[in-house]
Design an enzyme around this catalytic site. Structure first.
Site, mmCIF file in Angstrom:
data_model
loop_
_atom_site.group_PDB
_atom_site.id
_atom_site.type_symbol
_atom_site.label_atom_id
_atom_site.label_comp_id
_atom_site.label_asym_id
_atom_site.label_seq_id
_atom_site.Cartn_x
_atom_site.Cartn_y
_atom_site.Cartn_z
ATOM 1 N N THR A 14 4.179 -2.021 1.866
ATOM 2 C CA THR A 14 4.247 -1.611 0.467
ATOM 3 C C THR A 14 5.364 -0.613 0.223
ATOM 4 O O THR A 14 5.945 -0.582 -0.875
ATOM 5 C CB THR A 14 2.896 -1.019 0.025
ATOM 6 O OG1 THR A 14 1.869 -1.991 0.220
ATOM 7 C CG2 THR A 14 2.914 -0.616 -1.440
ATOM 8 N N TYR A 27 2.066 -7.400 -6.265
ATOM 9 C CA TYR A 27 3.441 -7.164 -5.831
ATOM 10 C C TYR A 27 3.637 -7.864 -4.500
ATOM 11 O O TYR A 27 2.678 -8.351 -3.876
ATOM 12 C CB TYR A 27 3.722 -5.664 -5.675
ATOM 13 C CG TYR A 27 2.910 -5.004 -4.579
ATOM 14 C CD1 TYR A 27 3.423 -4.872 -3.290
ATOM 15 C CD2 TYR A 27 1.631 -4.539 -4.829
ATOM 16 C CE1 TYR A 27 2.680 -4.298 -2.287
ATOM 17 C CE2 TYR A 27 0.869 -3.961 -3.828
ATOM 18 C CZ TYR A 27 1.400 -3.833 -2.557
ATOM 19 O OH TYR A 27 0.647 -3.277 -1.556
ATOM 20 N N SER A 60 1.825 -5.791 6.457
ATOM 21 C CA SER A 60 1.360 -5.497 7.813
ATOM 22 C C SER A 60 0.150 -6.334 8.221
ATOM 23 O O SER A 60 -0.220 -6.339 9.399
ATOM 24 C CB SER A 60 1.042 -4.002 7.970
ATOM 25 O OG SER A 60 -0.076 -3.620 7.196
ATOM 26 N N THR A 93 0.282 -0.438 5.196
ATOM 27 C CA THR A 93 -0.886 0.407 5.434
ATOM 28 C C THR A 93 -2.085 -0.342 6.012
ATOM 29 O O THR A 93 -2.978 0.280 6.586
ATOM 30 C CB THR A 93 -1.325 1.104 4.129
ATOM 31 O OG1 THR A 93 -1.650 0.110 3.142
ATOM 32 C CG2 THR A 93 -0.223 2.005 3.606
ATOM 33 N N ASP A 94 -2.132 -1.671 5.888
ATOM 34 C CA ASP A 94 -3.333 -2.392 6.313
ATOM 35 C C ASP A 94 -3.594 -2.289 7.807
ATOM 36 O O ASP A 94 -4.754 -2.211 8.239
ATOM 37 C CB ASP A 94 -3.240 -3.864 5.908
ATOM 38 C CG ASP A 94 -3.529 -4.090 4.433
ATOM 39 O OD1 ASP A 94 -3.957 -3.126 3.751
ATOM 40 O OD2 ASP A 94 -3.336 -5.220 3.954
ATOM 41 N N LYS A 166 -7.662 3.653 7.535
ATOM 42 C CA LYS A 166 -7.582 3.398 6.104
ATOM 43 C C LYS A 166 -9.000 3.293 5.564
ATOM 44 O O LYS A 166 -9.779 2.433 5.979
ATOM 45 C CB LYS A 166 -6.805 2.113 5.831
ATOM 46 C CG LYS A 166 -6.484 1.910 4.345
ATOM 47 C CD LYS A 166 -5.574 0.701 4.139
ATOM 48 C CE LYS A 166 -5.209 0.537 2.661
ATOM 49 N NZ LYS A 166 -4.312 -0.622 2.442
ATOM 50 N N GLU A 282 -26.191 4.676 25.514
ATOM 51 C CA GLU A 282 -27.643 4.605 25.461
ATOM 52 C C GLU A 282 -28.170 4.339 26.867
ATOM 53 O O GLU A 282 -27.441 3.818 27.722
ATOM 54 C CB GLU A 282 -28.074 3.494 24.510
ATOM 55 C CG GLU A 282 -27.655 3.730 23.070
ATOM 56 C CD GLU A 282 -28.030 2.581 22.150
ATOM 57 O OE1 GLU A 282 -28.351 1.492 22.682
ATOM 58 O OE2 GLU A 282 -27.979 2.773 20.921
#
Length: 326
Positions: A14, A27, A60, A93-94, A166, A282
């Protein structure tokens, strides 16, 4: 540091996106080339010497191992160059948290490496890309930027690769960190670190490998049956990361199916589909042959497991130690 010499590696996203209209929602990422982006940065008048290379120009979500390999190769070359003081990588950003974490595990820490992106395209009202880039320059100029591993600069915050995620689909404050929310606050004219560097002159923890083993992520949900496990597994599958409920929980039939895979030698790591929180061991994990991801969410838990397996580390106890140390 005065007028640092910075290598900029562009992958699209972006920050290089355009809509053709300042108020459109849709976009296309990766529309600006590296030189156009750097011209915009230079117009801000930063005290830095910038040179750039276009690695890719994609959203991305389309990142591939081949692009990772090219990015790692160019970043390593820049870090080895005595005429380079640090690297800034522009990225969508993804998947920025995955790229940042992979580089964090496979690069030395003597010089800063900073990933930067944007939540709004370059021709949108309120474009945040230039501010994020200016903030990254401010971080890189700091003598304390090295020795912290790979960093991500977004929304006036500096977040370590280990912690970044994110958390929101929109807004310039889309990123959070866990367990550390951020390690510094930054503006184009100011920087405040929260503590001293903790990885000074540390070598790469893993060798970079472009042919990482197959490790899928199993997303657990209510009513899940064990046949979902079988759908993920191929002859090439070396491990599975479980995006579990709560603290890495799953229906018992699913657990039993994964236990069989662990007995066959496949690594099983329990993480959580939740944004924050630890997944601790655990009592039955040792019996099941499972590993607890601790603070790593599924995408990063997967990358660490891939690097461990590629390095020949397949014993659950040794894998657990690596997650405990992260």
């Amino acid at each position: 540091m005065n007028a640092p010499r910075i290598r900029v590696l562009a992958t699209g996203g972006t920050i290089a996106g355009a809509a053709g209209d300042a108020i459109r929602h849709d976009y296309k990422p990766g529309q600006l080339g590296i030189e156009e982006l750097l011209d915009r940065v230079r117009a801000l008048g930063p005290s830095a010497q910038l040179s750039g290379t276009q690695i890719a120009n994609i959203g991305s979500e389309d990142i591939t191992p081949a692009i990772w390999a090219a990015l790692h190769r160019e970043t390593s070359a820049a870090l080895d160059d005595a005429q380079c003081d640090g690297v800034i990588i522009t990225h969508g950003t993804d998947t920025v948290e995955e790229t940042a974490f992979l580089l964090d595990l496979t690069l030395p820490t003597a010089k800063p490496v900073i990933l930067v992106g944007a939540m709004r395209p370059a021709d949108a009202v309120g474009y945040d890309g230039l501010r994020n880039f200016a903030n990254a320059l401010q971080v890189l100029r700091s003598d304390e930027a090295a020795g912290r591993g790979v960093l991500v600069v977004m929304g006036d915050r500096v977040i370590a690769a280990r912690d970044i995620r994110k958390a929101r689909t929109r807004g310039v404050d889309a990123f959070e960190g866990f367990p550390r929310a951020s390690i510094a606050l930054v503006t184009p004219s100011a920087l405040e670190w929260f503590g001293a560097p903790w990885r000074v002159a540390e070598p790469a923890r893993f060798a970079f490998r472009p042919d990482l083993p197959d490790v899928p992520i199993l997303y657990v949900h209510a009513g899940m049956t064990p046949d979902y496990v079988g759908r993920l597994v191929t002859p090439d599958t070396r491990g599975i990361v479980v995006a579990g409920l709560g603290e890495g929980n799953m229906p018992d039939p699913v657990r039993q199916a994964l236990r069989l895979l662990a007995a066959e030698g496949r690594a099983i790591v329990r993480s959580s589909r939740l944004d924050e929180g630890l997944v601790d061991r655990e009592p039955e994990d040792e019996e099941n042959g499972f590993v607890a991801a601790r603070a790593l969410g599924p995408p990063k838990a997967r990358i660490l497991l891939q690097l461990l397996i590629a390095s020949g580390i397949t014993d659950p106890a040794a894998i657990q130690k690596a997650y405990d140390e992260r």
